[in-house]
Every structure is written in C-alpha cells, then in structure tokens.
Scaffold this active site. Structure first.
Site, PDB file in Angstrom:
ATOM      1  N   SER A 138       0.876  -1.438  -0.014  1.00 15.06           N
ATOM      2  CA  SER A 138      -0.194  -0.201  -0.047  1.00 15.06           C
ATOM      3  C   SER A 138       1.028   1.336   0.147  1.00 15.06           C
ATOM      4  O   SER A 138       2.372   1.152   0.868  1.00 15.06           O
ATOM      5  CB  SER A 138      -0.535   0.084   0.769  1.00 15.06           C
ATOM      6  OG  SER A 138      -1.696   1.165   1.675  1.00 15.06           O
ATOM      7  N   TYR A 151      -1.651  -1.380   9.904  1.00 12.69           N
ATOM      8  CA  TYR A 151      -2.311  -1.068   8.712  1.00 12.69           C
ATOM      9  C   TYR A 151      -0.880  -1.014   8.441  1.00 12.69           C
ATOM     10  O   TYR A 151       0.096  -1.678   7.526  1.00 12.69           O
ATOM     11  CB  TYR A 151      -2.823  -0.632   7.991  1.00 12.69           C
ATOM     12  CG  TYR A 151      -3.915  -1.020   6.897  1.00 12.69           C
ATOM     13  CD1 TYR A 151      -4.224  -2.026   6.448  1.00 12.69           C
ATOM     14  CD2 TYR A 151      -3.250   0.098   6.529  1.00 12.69           C
ATOM     15  CE1 TYR A 151      -4.629  -2.003   5.011  1.00 12.69           C
ATOM     16  CE2 TYR A 151      -2.783   0.080   5.048  1.00 12.69           C
ATOM     17  CZ  TYR A 151      -4.014  -0.983   3.815  1.00 12.69           C
ATOM     18  OH  TYR A 151      -4.092  -1.205   2.439  1.00 12.69           O
TER      19      TYR A 151
HETATM   20  P1  NAD Z   1     -11.334  -6.519  -0.761  1.00 16.69           P
HETATM   21  O1  NAD Z   1     -12.574  -6.636   1.361  1.00 16.69           O
HETATM   22  O2  NAD Z   1     -11.887  -5.725  -1.396  1.00 16.69           O
HETATM   23  O3  NAD Z   1     -10.494  -7.770  -0.651  1.00 16.69           O
HETATM   24  C1  NAD Z   1     -10.409  -8.599   0.491  1.00 16.69           C
HETATM   25  C2  NAD Z   1      -9.961  -9.747   0.031  1.00 16.69           C
HETATM   26  O4  NAD Z   1      -9.320 -10.622   1.310  1.00 16.69           O
HETATM   27  C3  NAD Z   1     -11.318 -10.344   0.530  1.00 16.69           C
HETATM   28  O5  NAD Z   1     -11.366 -11.306  -0.834  1.00 16.69           O
HETATM   29  C4  NAD Z   1     -11.366 -11.022   1.234  1.00 16.69           C
HETATM   30  O6  NAD Z   1     -12.381 -12.130   1.679  1.00 16.69           O
HETATM   31  C5  NAD Z   1     -10.095 -11.590   1.933  1.00 16.69           C
HETATM   32  N1  NAD Z   1      -9.512 -11.830   2.712  1.00 16.69           N
HETATM   33  C6  NAD Z   1      -9.694 -11.047   4.105  1.00 16.69           C
HETATM   34  N2  NAD Z   1      -9.614 -11.346   5.451  1.00 16.69           N
HETATM   35  C7  NAD Z   1      -9.309 -12.783   4.829  1.00 16.69           C
HETATM   36  C8  NAD Z   1      -8.354 -14.337   5.373  1.00 16.69           C
HETATM   37  N3  NAD Z   1      -9.102 -13.690   6.756  1.00 16.69           N
HETATM   38  N4  NAD Z   1      -8.294 -15.111   4.535  1.00 16.69           N
HETATM   39  C9  NAD Z   1      -8.378 -15.228   3.683  1.00 16.69           C
HETATM   40  N5  NAD Z   1      -8.805 -14.343   2.537  1.00 16.69           N
HETATM   41  C10 NAD Z   1      -9.715 -12.912   3.663  1.00 16.69           C
HETATM   42  O7  NAD Z   1      -9.896  -5.337  -0.153  1.00 16.69           O
HETATM   43  P2  NAD Z   1      -8.765  -5.037  -1.443  1.00 16.69           P
HETATM   44  O8  NAD Z   1      -9.416  -3.420  -0.685  1.00 16.69           O
HETATM   45  O9  NAD Z   1      -8.820  -5.580  -2.298  1.00 16.69           O
HETATM   46  O10 NAD Z   1      -7.526  -5.021  -0.401  1.00 16.69           O
HETATM   47  C11 NAD Z   1      -6.666  -5.954  -1.252  1.00 16.69           C
HETATM   48  C12 NAD Z   1      -5.414  -5.874  -0.655  1.00 16.69           C
HETATM   49  O11 NAD Z   1      -4.754  -3.924  -1.342  1.00 16.69           O
HETATM   50  C13 NAD Z   1      -5.117  -5.703   0.963  1.00 16.69           C
HETATM   51  O12 NAD Z   1      -3.767  -6.263   1.227  1.00 16.69           O
HETATM   52  C14 NAD Z   1      -5.544  -4.361   1.224  1.00 16.69           C
HETATM   53  O13 NAD Z   1      -4.590  -3.813   2.459  1.00 16.69           O
HETATM   54  C15 NAD Z   1      -4.347  -4.029  -0.035  1.00 16.69           C
HETATM   55  N6  NAD Z   1      -4.847  -2.330  -0.475  1.00 16.69           N
HETATM   56  C16 NAD Z   1      -6.200  -1.084  -0.729  1.00 16.69           C
HETATM   57  C17 NAD Z   1      -6.193  -0.670  -1.183  1.00 16.69           C
HETATM   58  C18 NAD Z   1      -7.560   0.255  -0.934  1.00 16.69           C
HETATM   59  O14 NAD Z   1      -7.152   1.627  -1.090  1.00 16.69           O
HETATM   60  N7  NAD Z   1      -8.664  -0.445  -1.195  1.00 16.69           N
HETATM   61  C19 NAD Z   1      -4.623  -0.200  -1.110  1.00 16.69           C
HETATM   62  C20 NAD Z   1      -3.761   0.178  -0.978  1.00 16.69           C
HETATM   63  C21 NAD Z   1      -4.281  -1.296  -0.677  1.00 16.69           C
END
Ligand code: NAD
Length: 256
Positions: A138, A151
C-alpha cells in the site's frame, strides 16, 4: 503470455485480488482463488478466460489453513508459478483505543500470511528456475496515516519482506516486488467512506471527495484493472530484472 503458468492470488474473491486474478487469467494463467464470501461468481469470471480455475477458502490468519491451501495448489496444478499476496484487512483507531485482537489479526493477515505463502511457494519456484511473487502492500508501506497503526506497520513490514525475498533469489529467475496502491474503491475502502459520511453527516459523494482530497492529488481512485496491468508487467519478460521494488500507483500521494 502466461499460458501454462499457475497464479495463486490470496484474497481474490473481491476487490484488488479479483482484478489481478482477472488480468493474469486474461494472459492465459490458470488461477487459484482464495478468500471469503461468494466464490462462485469470481470462479465463473475467471473461467470465462478459458483457463483452469481452482478455489481454496483458507483463512489467511491460520497457518494450518495456509499450508493446506498451498498443498491443494501443488496437488491440483503442479506448482504455483506466480504468487500474489493480496489478502488484507483494515481497522481504523488511535493506538490507545486499538483493540489488541485487531492488531494481531492485521499483522497475521496482512503480513505473516505473505511470509508463510512465500516460504511454501519458493522451493518449487527454485526447482523450476522461474517465479513471480507480487506483494500487495500500500502507499501505507511507504508513508503513514494516523489511526492506522497495525495496517501501516504490516505494510511497511511487507515492503521489507519484499526486498529480502528479492535479494535471496536475485541470481535466479524468481523476482519479488511490491505494489503500493493509493485509494482503490473496494469494499475495504467503502467502509471508510461510509464511516466518514456518517460522522461528518455528508453524502457518499462528498465523503469520497474529502477522502481523496486529503491524500490523493489526482482526485481519482486507482482501479483493480490498473493494478492488474502492473502485475502482468511484473510477470512479463520485461520484468525479469525488476527486483525488490515498492511501486506506488497512488495518484501522487507519496510524492507530496
Ligand atoms: P477487499 O475487502 O475488497 O478484499 C479483501 C479480500 O481478502 C477479500 O477477498 C476477502 O475475502 C479476503 N480476506 C479478508 N480476510 C481474509 C482472511 N483472513 N483469509 C483469506 N482471505 C481474506 O479489499 P481490497 O481493497 O481489495 O484489498 C486487497 C489488498 O489491497 C489488501 O492487502 C489491502 O490492504 C490492499 N490495499 C487496498 C487499498 C484500497 O484502497 N482498497 C489500497 C492499498 C492497498
């Protein structure tokens, strides 16, 4: 480009993970999905690319389940050629009020799970002489924001893990890199938009404008499709000597 390769993407039933899985499938990679919730629709979306798709519902906070998922991928697909460590959760609170169990869960899911999946995937990649490990960090792996202690700590940690993984395999065909997105409008971020709309008594649109305005100079969300295209680049021959980078795709957030 990736025909015959298998990619395992953790947390790929939703959001960024699903976007990256789609982009890799579009290049011909077979896909192992993981994550909670409905797995049927994501599986169908991947299968539409004409590739093999598998699913394992491992809880990435549980070591035995991560081991079972990696064993499933090896048994069903031969080996994991591309590992995308993407599963992640968020909790927003000042440190003195931060529930210790949320700290433990975030470190386990956002950081330790990547270590475990990586250590279990590496031997087969090393035997094959080729592999790609992509860690979804991130912009919070590069800079901090208040109220996101676990985080930010986990994401800075995964950037460090990325560099060590890259260095230990630097003379091989295995690369490891991190992607550092800014805001991406997924369920994880919509929760933060909802919280802001409720606390500031503003509309969804105004909450989004405020959220972007604080941090992201482009005033635009990064999309899962854009992140998928970067993952495909890391897997391409042009990415052969890209090792240990933390590549932000953040609308200028970390440039400030
Ligand atoms: P999201 O909530 O849409 O998806 C998260 C995914 O992880 C889902 O498929 C969920 O089922 C799965 N998950 C959650 N806990 C779990 C567990 N214990 N075991 C297995 N699967 C699990 O979130 P996202 O925004 O797509 O985030 C994905 C990654 O991107 C994360 O690592 C997040 O930190 C990172 N990220 C997101 C953003 C943003 O703005 N959305 C920005 C930077 C980084």
């Amino acid at each position: 480009m990736l025909k015959g390769k298998t990619a395992l993407v953790t947390g790929s039933t939703s959001g960024i993970g699903l976007g990256i899985a789609q982009a890799l499938a579009a290049q011909g990679a077979n896909i192992v999905l993981n994550g909670f919730g409905d797995a049927q629709a994501p599986q169908a979306a991947i299968a539409a690319h004409g590739v093999r798709v598998g699913y394992h519902g491992a809880d990435m906070s549980k070591l035995a389940e991560i081991e079972a998922m990696m064993a499933y991928a090896a048994a069903e697909f031969g080996r994991v050629d591309i590992l995308v460590n993407n599963a992640g959760i968020q909790h927003v609170s000042r440190i003195e009020a931060f529930p210790p169990e949320r700290w433990d869960a975030i470190i386990a899911i956002n950081l330790s799970s990547a270590f475990h999946a990586t250590r279990l995937a590496l031997p087969a990649m090393q035997a094959a002489g080729w592999g790609r490990i992509i860690n979804i960090a991130s912009v919070h792996g590069l800079v901090a924001s208040a109220e996101k202690s676990a985080y930010v700590a986990a994401k800075h940690g995964i950037v460090g893990l990325t560099k060590v993984t890259a260095l230990e395999n630097a003379t091989t065909g295995i690369t490891c890199n991190a992607i550092c997105p800014g805001w991406v409008l997924t369920p994880l971020v919509q929760k933060q938009v909802d919280a802001r709309a409720a606390s500031a008594q503003v509309s969804n649109e105004e909450a989004i404008r405020q959220l972007l305005g604080e941090k992201e100079p482009s005033m635009q969300f990064t999309t899962p499709e854009e992140l998928g295209a970067l993952a495909v680049f890391f897997c391409s021959p042009a990415g052969n000597n890209v090792r240990g980078v933390a590549w932000n795709m953040d609308g200028g957030w970390a440039a400030q």
